[in-house]
Design a protein around this motif. Structure first.
Motif, PDB file in Angstrom:
ATOM      1  N   LEU A 139       0.833  -1.205   0.000  1.00 53.91           N
ATOM      2  CA  LEU A 139       0.000   0.000   0.000  1.00 53.91           C
ATOM      3  C   LEU A 139       0.864   1.250   0.000  1.00 53.91           C
ATOM      4  CD1 LEU A 139      -2.818   1.214   0.099  1.00 53.91           C
ATOM      5  CD2 LEU A 139      -2.738   1.048   2.600  1.00 53.91           C
ATOM      6  N   LYS A 140       1.942   1.228   0.779  1.00 52.99           N
ATOM      7  CA  LYS A 140       2.857   2.364   0.838  1.00 52.99           C
ATOM      8  C   LYS A 140       3.516   2.597  -0.514  1.00 52.99           C
ATOM      9  CE  LYS A 140       5.461   5.518   2.844  1.00 52.99           C
ATOM     10  NZ  LYS A 140       4.901   6.825   3.261  1.00 52.99           N
ATOM     11  N   ARG A 141       3.893   1.498  -1.163  1.00 51.76           N
ATOM     12  CA  ARG A 141       4.530   1.608  -2.486  1.00 51.76           C
ATOM     13  C   ARG A 141       3.553   2.204  -3.505  1.00 51.76           C
ATOM     14  NH1 ARG A 141       7.698  -3.558  -4.755  1.00 51.76           N
ATOM     15  NH2 ARG A 141       9.052  -2.947  -3.022  1.00 51.76           N
ATOM     16  N   PHE A 142       2.284   1.810  -3.409  1.00 50.17           N
ATOM     17  CA  PHE A 142       1.290   2.315  -4.347  1.00 50.17           C
ATOM     18  C   PHE A 142       1.012   3.796  -4.123  1.00 50.17           C
ATOM     19  CE2 PHE A 142      -3.111   3.230  -5.594  1.00 50.17           C
ATOM     20  CZ  PHE A 142      -3.074   2.840  -6.925  1.00 50.17           C
ATOM     21  N   THR A 143       0.844   4.186  -2.865  1.00 49.78           N
ATOM     22  CA  THR A 143       0.575   5.600  -2.570  1.00 49.78           C
ATOM     23  C   THR A 143       1.780   6.481  -2.890  1.00 49.78           C
ATOM     24  OG1 THR A 143       1.185   5.221  -0.251  1.00 49.78           O
ATOM     25  CG2 THR A 143      -1.156   5.097  -0.807  1.00 49.78           C
ATOM     26  N   THR A 144       2.991   5.924  -2.728  1.00 49.65           N
ATOM     27  CA  THR A 144       4.197   6.684  -3.077  1.00 49.65           C
ATOM     28  C   THR A 144       4.261   6.954  -4.573  1.00 49.65           C
ATOM     29  OG1 THR A 144       5.406   5.702  -1.226  1.00 49.65           O
ATOM     30  CG2 THR A 144       6.721   6.706  -2.959  1.00 49.65           C
TER      31      THR A 144
ATOM     32  N   ILE B 119       9.604  -0.434 -18.134  1.00 48.04           N
ATOM     33  CA  ILE B 119       9.775   0.946 -18.577  1.00 48.04           C
ATOM     34  C   ILE B 119       8.763   1.848 -17.874  1.00 48.04           C
ATOM     35  CG2 ILE B 119       9.646   2.491 -20.585  1.00 48.04           C
ATOM     36  CD1 ILE B 119      10.807   0.226 -22.258  1.00 48.04           C
ATOM     37  N   GLY B 120       7.567   1.317 -17.604  1.00 47.63           N
ATOM     38  CA  GLY B 120       6.575   2.085 -16.854  1.00 47.63           C
ATOM     39  C   GLY B 120       7.059   2.453 -15.469  1.00 47.63           C
ATOM     40  N   VAL B 121       7.757   1.523 -14.804  1.00 50.14           N
ATOM     41  CA  VAL B 121       8.311   1.801 -13.473  1.00 50.14           C
ATOM     42  C   VAL B 121       9.430   2.833 -13.572  1.00 50.14           C
ATOM     43  CG1 VAL B 121       9.655   0.816 -11.574  1.00 50.14           C
ATOM     44  CG2 VAL B 121       7.663  -0.407 -12.459  1.00 50.14           C
ATOM     45  N   ALA B 122      10.325   2.658 -14.540  1.00 49.08           N
ATOM     46  CA  ALA B 122      11.471   3.576 -14.686  1.00 49.08           C
ATOM     47  C   ALA B 122      11.026   5.002 -14.978  1.00 49.08           C
ATOM     48  CB  ALA B 122      12.403   3.091 -15.791  1.00 49.08           C
ATOM     49  N   THR B 123       9.888   5.157 -15.642  1.00 47.97           N
ATOM     50  CA  THR B 123       9.382   6.493 -15.978  1.00 47.97           C
ATOM     51  C   THR B 123       8.309   6.965 -15.001  1.00 47.97           C
ATOM     52  OG1 THR B 123       7.784   5.470 -17.501  1.00 47.97           O
ATOM     53  CG2 THR B 123       9.880   6.219 -18.435  1.00 47.97           C
ATOM     54  N   SER B 124       8.105   6.221 -13.918  1.00 52.02           N
ATOM     55  CA  SER B 124       7.101   6.532 -12.893  1.00 52.02           C
ATOM     56  C   SER B 124       5.690   6.599 -13.472  1.00 52.02           C
ATOM     57  CB  SER B 124       7.425   7.853 -12.185  1.00 52.02           C
ATOM     58  OG  SER B 124       6.638   7.991 -11.016  1.00 52.02           O
ATOM     59  N   SER B 125       5.427   5.750 -14.476  1.00 55.54           N
ATOM     60  CA  SER B 125       4.094   5.685 -15.065  1.00 55.54           C
ATOM     61  C   SER B 125       3.202   4.694 -14.334  1.00 55.54           C
ATOM     62  CB  SER B 125       4.191   5.275 -16.542  1.00 55.54           C
ATOM     63  OG  SER B 125       5.014   6.181 -17.253  1.00 55.54           O
ATOM     64  N   ILE B 126       3.820   3.754 -13.611  1.00 56.57           N
ATOM     65  CA  ILE B 126       3.086   2.779 -12.803  1.00 56.57           C
ATOM     66  C   ILE B 126       3.838   2.619 -11.486  1.00 56.57           C
ATOM     67  CG2 ILE B 126       2.174   1.538 -14.823  1.00 56.57           C
ATOM     68  CD1 ILE B 126       4.276  -0.596 -14.362  1.00 56.57           C
ATOM     69  N   PRO B 127       3.194   2.024 -10.467  1.00 53.71           N
ATOM     70  CA  PRO B 127       3.872   1.838  -9.174  1.00 53.71           C
ATOM     71  C   PRO B 127       5.147   1.009  -9.308  1.00 53.71           C
ATOM     72  CG  PRO B 127       1.513   1.486  -8.935  1.00 53.71           C
ATOM     73  CD  PRO B 127       1.773   1.618 -10.404  1.00 53.71           C
ATOM     74  N   ASN B 128       6.104   1.304  -8.452  1.00 59.51           N
ATOM     75  CA  ASN B 128       7.399   0.623  -8.457  1.00 59.51           C
ATOM     76  C   ASN B 128       7.231  -0.855  -8.159  1.00 59.51           C
ATOM     77  OD1 ASN B 128      10.052  -0.101  -8.348  1.00 59.51           O
ATOM     78  ND2 ASN B 128      10.578   1.177  -6.586  1.00 59.51           N
ATOM     79  N   THR B 129       7.756  -1.686  -9.031  1.00 58.13           N
ATOM     80  CA  THR B 129       7.732  -3.132  -8.831  1.00 58.13           C
ATOM     81  C   THR B 129       8.948  -3.721  -9.528  1.00 58.13           C
ATOM     82  OG1 THR B 129       6.374  -5.133  -9.071  1.00 58.13           O
ATOM     83  CG2 THR B 129       6.307  -3.556 -10.871  1.00 58.13           C
ATOM     84  N   GLY B 130       9.434  -4.829  -9.029  1.00 62.10           N
ATOM     85  CA  GLY B 130      10.693  -5.361  -9.526  1.00 62.10           C
ATOM     86  C   GLY B 130      10.547  -6.387 -10.626  1.00 62.10           C
ATOM     87  N   LEU B 131      10.666  -5.946 -11.872  1.00 60.60           N
ATOM     88  CA  LEU B 131      10.673  -6.868 -13.008  1.00 60.60           C
ATOM     89  C   LEU B 131      11.802  -6.477 -13.952  1.00 60.60           C
ATOM     90  CD1 LEU B 131       6.932  -7.381 -14.062  1.00 60.60           C
ATOM     91  CD2 LEU B 131       8.481  -9.113 -13.183  1.00 60.60           C
ATOM     92  N   PRO B 132      12.612  -7.447 -14.385  1.00 68.85           N
ATOM     93  CA  PRO B 132      13.728  -7.112 -15.275  1.00 68.85           C
ATOM     94  C   PRO B 132      13.253  -6.769 -16.679  1.00 68.85           C
ATOM     95  CG  PRO B 132      13.574  -9.496 -14.968  1.00 68.85           C
ATOM     96  CD  PRO B 132      12.570  -8.884 -14.045  1.00 68.85           C
ATOM     97  N   LEU B 133      14.062  -6.001 -17.388  1.00 74.02           N
ATOM     98  CA  LEU B 133      13.827  -5.716 -18.805  1.00 74.02           C
ATOM     99  C   LEU B 133      14.379  -6.901 -19.592  1.00 74.02           C
ATOM    100  CD1 LEU B 133      12.768  -3.557 -20.774  1.00 74.02           C
ATOM    101  CD2 LEU B 133      15.085  -2.593 -20.829  1.00 74.02           C
ATOM    102  N   PRO B 134      13.533  -7.668 -20.294  1.00 73.18           N
ATOM    103  CA  PRO B 134      13.982  -8.898 -20.961  1.00 73.18           C
ATOM    104  C   PRO B 134      15.213  -8.679 -21.836  1.00 73.18           C
ATOM    105  CG  PRO B 134      11.594  -8.721 -21.077  1.00 73.18           C
ATOM    106  CD  PRO B 134      12.092  -7.412 -20.516  1.00 73.18           C
ATOM    107  N   PHE B 135      16.179  -9.611 -21.716  1.00 74.63           N
ATOM    108  CA  PHE B 135      17.413  -9.652 -22.503  1.00 74.63           C
ATOM    109  C   PHE B 135      18.409  -8.548 -22.144  1.00 74.63           C
ATOM    110  CE2 PHE B 135      13.928 -10.946 -25.483  1.00 74.63           C
ATOM    111  CZ  PHE B 135      14.154 -12.312 -25.417  1.00 74.63           C
ATOM    112  N   ILE B 136      17.996  -7.542 -21.381  1.00 71.86           N
ATOM    113  CA  ILE B 136      18.864  -6.384 -21.134  1.00 71.86           C
ATOM    114  C   ILE B 136      19.278  -6.286 -19.672  1.00 71.86           C
ATOM    115  CG2 ILE B 136      18.978  -3.856 -21.163  1.00 71.86           C
ATOM    116  CD1 ILE B 136      17.346  -3.887 -23.718  1.00 71.86           C
ATOM    117  N   SER B 137      18.338  -6.369 -18.739  1.00 73.62           N
ATOM    118  CA  SER B 137      18.682  -6.297 -17.316  1.00 73.62           C
ATOM    119  C   SER B 137      19.598  -7.454 -16.920  1.00 73.62           C
ATOM    120  CB  SER B 137      17.416  -6.352 -16.457  1.00 73.62           C
ATOM    121  OG  SER B 137      16.631  -5.201 -16.619  1.00 73.62           O
ATOM    122  N   TYR B 138      20.449  -7.212 -15.918  1.00 71.29           N
ATOM    123  CA  TYR B 138      21.301  -8.279 -15.407  1.00 71.29           C
ATOM    124  C   TYR B 138      20.443  -9.283 -14.639  1.00 71.29           C
ATOM    125  CZ  TYR B 138      24.685 -10.826 -12.641  1.00 71.29           C
ATOM    126  OH  TYR B 138      25.408 -11.829 -12.056  1.00 71.29           O
ATOM    127  N   GLY B 139      20.732 -10.555 -14.838  1.00 68.66           N
ATOM    128  CA  GLY B 139      20.015 -11.623 -14.146  1.00 68.66           C
ATOM    129  C   GLY B 139      20.160 -12.906 -14.935  1.00 68.66           C
TER     130      GLY B 139
END
Length: 368
Positions: free
Chosen positions: A213-218, A326-346
């Motif tokens: 809830l805190k993450r969403f309101t932030t 990309i939505g998280v990086a641009t603050s278009s949606i609430p912060n959540t942890g998902l890698p960018l396919p083929f590009i993010s480390y993992g």
């Protein structure tokens, strides 16, 4: 049982292969650029993440080429055992001593020589299971049992991921399942009804878990909590803003100097925007758009329902993760942890996504 009346052409789709390779190569460059400052301090080796990413990329390419030679029908035959292995891995991650806890979450399994993020396996186990059910009941796609069956398997997997806890991955798996049913021809009323119930459940999970809830309101105003939940998003916006049209130049990011934590992971798009600017960000989006469009063409040209649903599910998984990341990086949606396919480390994400592309390449051998 569906019969494939087409023989393999022997050649897979060169465009899909090339676009995947370009994304992985670009990702390797950006992982190094984003990580070398912090890895030099934390691991005493500026090349720490680069070397590991190269190893994972090589394994991924080998896996993609190997899988591209395996007839896609094999996955339908072993869909249920694969789902069983997936459930076992999730149970081991959450309840066995092999589960690794990090930041109050158990999402990784210790397999000795490395770690395995088991939810990455779940994504594609659920796609294969859903594709199998749809293809077996393609003439009964709007029958209630056809609607219920995928969510029995997918629902159990999602529940085990939620208690890790990992709500974002669970949501993407559900969205992919909804999308596959819709593409298969299920009436939109059914799909919207199920999606509505899923969204209602997600809202409840957010409301009754304080940190969610805190993450969403932030998200509504990240600058109200600049040193807490809003910190990563604010630093990401600073990075994107300072990049401008053409960027500061490759390797010249300022935010990777310990302003943006773990910049090689979920917020790597912010570093891309800072160093390569608006042009670099658009370049990434164009690459993904071409890859997704090419795969969607294959959905139509696939030789049978099962292969069409396999390609559709994998393509949806890529597209949804790109939009969310990309939505998280641009603050278009609430912060959540998902890698960018083929590009993010993992390592797990990269290898499994590339093997999934191998499945698509195999289907392309038989396409019309």
């Amino acid at each position: 049982m569906e019969k494939n009346i087409r023989k393999s052409s022997g050649n897979f789709d060169a465009w899909i292969f090339s676009l995947t390779g370009i994304l992985v190569l670009f990702g390797t460059i950006m992982v190094f650029s984003a990580s070398y400052v912090q890895s030099g301090v934390k691991h005493n080796d500026p090349l720490f993440f680069l070397k590991k990413n190269i190893v994972f990329s090589i394994i991924g390419f080998a896996g993609m080429l190997f899988v591209s030679k395996i007839n896609y029908k094999v996955y339908k035959k072993y869909a249920l055992p694969l789902m069983g292995v997936n459930i076992l891995l999730l149970l081991m991650t959450r309840f066995s001593p092999l589960g690794i806890e990090l930041n109050y979450a158990k999402r990784w399994l210790d397999i000795g020589f490395s770690t395995l993020m088991t939810s990455e396996v779940t994504k594609f186990a659920c796609i294969i299971m859903t594709a199998t059910i749809i293809s077996n009941r393609k003439n009964l796609i709007n029958n209630p049992s056809t609607i219920i069956q995928p969510f029995i398997y997918v629902g159990l997997s999602v529940l085990l991921i939620i208690i890790q806890p990992d709500l974002s991955t669970s949501v993407t798996i559900l969205f992919v399942t909804f999308g596959m049913l819709f593409i298969a021809g299920m009436h939109y009323i059914y799909v919207l009804g199920i999606a509505g119930m899923g969204i209602f459940g997600i809202i409840l999970l957010i409301l009754f878990e304080p940190y969610r809830l805190k993450r969403f309101t932030t998200f509504l105003d990240p600058f109200k909590d600049p040193l807490g939940n809003g910190y990563q998003v604010i630093q990401s916006l600073y990075a994107l803003g300072s990049g401008g049209i053409f960027g500061l130049g490759l390797g010249k990011s300022r935010q990777k100097f310990f302003y943006l934590p773990e910049p090689q992971n979920d917020f790597i798009f912010a570093i891309i925007g800072e160093e390569l600017g608006y042009i670099g960000g658009i370049f990434v989006l164009i690459l993904f758009a071409f890859l997704i469009l090419r795969c969607l063409q294959l959905v139509v040209k696939a030789p049978d329902m099962f292969s069409s649903m396999l390609v559709a599910g994998i393509t949806l998984q890529i597209g949804i993760q790109v939009l969310i990341n990309i939505g998280v990086a641009t603050s278009s949606i609430p912060n959540t942890g998902l890698p960018l396919p083929f590009i993010s480390y993992g390592g797990t994400s990269l290898v499994i996504f590339m093997c999934a592309m191998g499945i698509i390449l195999n289907v392309s051998r038989y396409s019309k």
